[in-house]
Write an enzyme that holds these catalytic residues in place. Structure first.
Site, PDB file in Angstrom:
ATOM      1  N   GLU A  48       0.840  -1.206   0.000  1.00 49.83           N
ATOM      2  CA  GLU A  48       0.000   0.000   0.000  1.00 49.83           C
ATOM      3  C   GLU A  48       0.870   1.249   0.000  1.00 49.83           C
ATOM      4  O   GLU A  48       0.601   2.213  -0.737  1.00 49.83           O
ATOM      5  CB  GLU A  48      -0.905  -0.002   1.228  1.00 49.83           C
ATOM      6  CG  GLU A  48      -1.705   1.272   1.424  1.00 49.83           C
ATOM      7  CD  GLU A  48      -2.110   1.482   2.868  1.00 49.83           C
ATOM      8  OE1 GLU A  48      -2.379   2.651   3.226  1.00 49.83           O
ATOM      9  OE2 GLU A  48      -2.147   0.502   3.640  1.00 49.83           O
ATOM     10  N   ASP A  52       0.702   3.822  -3.128  1.00 41.93           N
ATOM     11  CA  ASP A  52       0.294   5.208  -2.912  1.00 41.93           C
ATOM     12  C   ASP A  52       1.242   6.165  -3.635  1.00 41.93           C
ATOM     13  O   ASP A  52       0.799   7.114  -4.302  1.00 41.93           O
ATOM     14  CB  ASP A  52       0.288   5.494  -1.410  1.00 41.93           C
ATOM     15  CG  ASP A  52      -0.003   6.948  -1.094  1.00 41.93           C
ATOM     16  OD1 ASP A  52      -1.146   7.381  -1.318  1.00 41.93           O
ATOM     17  OD2 ASP A  52       0.912   7.653  -0.634  1.00 41.93           O
ATOM     18  N   GLU A 124      -4.599   0.481  -3.486  1.00 46.64           N
ATOM     19  CA  GLU A 124      -3.230   0.985  -3.570  1.00 46.64           C
ATOM     20  C   GLU A 124      -2.219  -0.159  -3.502  1.00 46.64           C
ATOM     21  O   GLU A 124      -1.190  -0.139  -4.199  1.00 46.64           O
ATOM     22  CB  GLU A 124      -2.970   1.980  -2.443  1.00 46.64           C
ATOM     23  CG  GLU A 124      -3.721   3.287  -2.606  1.00 46.64           C
ATOM     24  CD  GLU A 124      -3.550   4.228  -1.440  1.00 46.64           C
ATOM     25  OE1 GLU A 124      -3.532   5.448  -1.658  1.00 46.64           O
ATOM     26  OE2 GLU A 124      -3.434   3.734  -0.295  1.00 46.64           O
TER      27      GLU A 124
END
Length: 241
Positions: A48, A52, A124
């Site tokens: 993640e 991102d 993400e």
């Protein structure tokens, strides 16, 4: 509903074939699953983090090239609207991400497969996994088409504009008072609650809105109020003699 363990089915769903399916399995693994799992499993939080950053780059590049005459301030607003939790959760729902998540039993019972924060972070993580496995161009092929659709919707509805700030500036400039917001109600289960907010000037209701958080509902109410002001102006009763 139990997670679908068939990662090839999810690959088909998103149109990406992984060389290393362990990366995809990790991207779909919430930390609640790891806490309950009697074995060796990795959660998706590191992916993640990477996803991102990759998504921020792709979105910034997309907006910079698509809008060569738009200034930095509006580009920042558009980027924020595209990568906010609600937007990415929406993209996750569109690719049926929740059906394939590995989550703990307690999280399952509390509606974790539909929780926006979980869907956003897992989306993400999937981006991070695609980046590691297939590279940046594969991520663009996966994410840019739905981002463009979402961008068109955001612009057409003015969702990137800070409607509360704009409404306050207009009302204070004309009447020297501040709009008042209050929560009119809420519906739905805890994991998918929808709030209703009303905004008034003095004792005159000028807008209603709804959203997955009080803040989002207030923004929606402010947008509705701005539309009313653009159509009808401020009510005569608000002006002092």
């Amino acid at each position: 509903m139990r997670a679908r363990e068939n990662t090839p089915a999810f690959e088909e769903q998103i149109g990406v074939s992984f060389h290393n399916r362990e990366l995809l399995t990790q991207a779909l693994t919430h930390r609640s699953f790891v806490n309950e799992y009697d074995g060796d499993a990795l959660d998706n939080e590191r992916l993640e983090f990477l996803g991102d950053a990759v998504l921020d780059l792709i979105v910034a590049d997309l907006l910079y090239r698509k809008f060569p005459r738009v200034d930095e301030g509006e580009l920042t607003q558009l980027r924020a609207a595209l990568v906010k939790t609600e937007s990415l959760a929406h993209l996750g729902v569109n690719c049926r991400l929740g059906e394939y998540l590995r989550i703990g039993h307690g999280e399952e019972l509390s509606g974790g497969r539909e929780r926006q924060t979980i869907l956003c972070r897992a989306f993400e993580a999937v981006i991070g996994a695609i980046y590691l496995d297939r590279g940046l161009e594969a991520v663009k092929d996966f994410v840019v088409p739905p981002l463009l659709d979402l961008l068109n919707h955001i612009i057409s509805e003015g969702l990137h504009i800070d409607a509360r700030s704009e409404l306050q500036e207009r009302v204070q400039a004309r009447l020297n008072i501040t709009p008042d917001y209050h929560v009119a109600g809420a519906e739905g289960p805890e994991h998918a609650k929808r709030f209703r907010v009303e905004v008034a000037i003095g004792d005159k209701l000028i807008g209603r809105g709804s959203g997955g958080s009080k803040r989002a509902a207030a923004q929606d109410a402010a947008r509705a109020a701005l539309k009313q002001l653009e159509a009808d102006g401020l009510p005569d009763a608000l002006y002092k003699d």
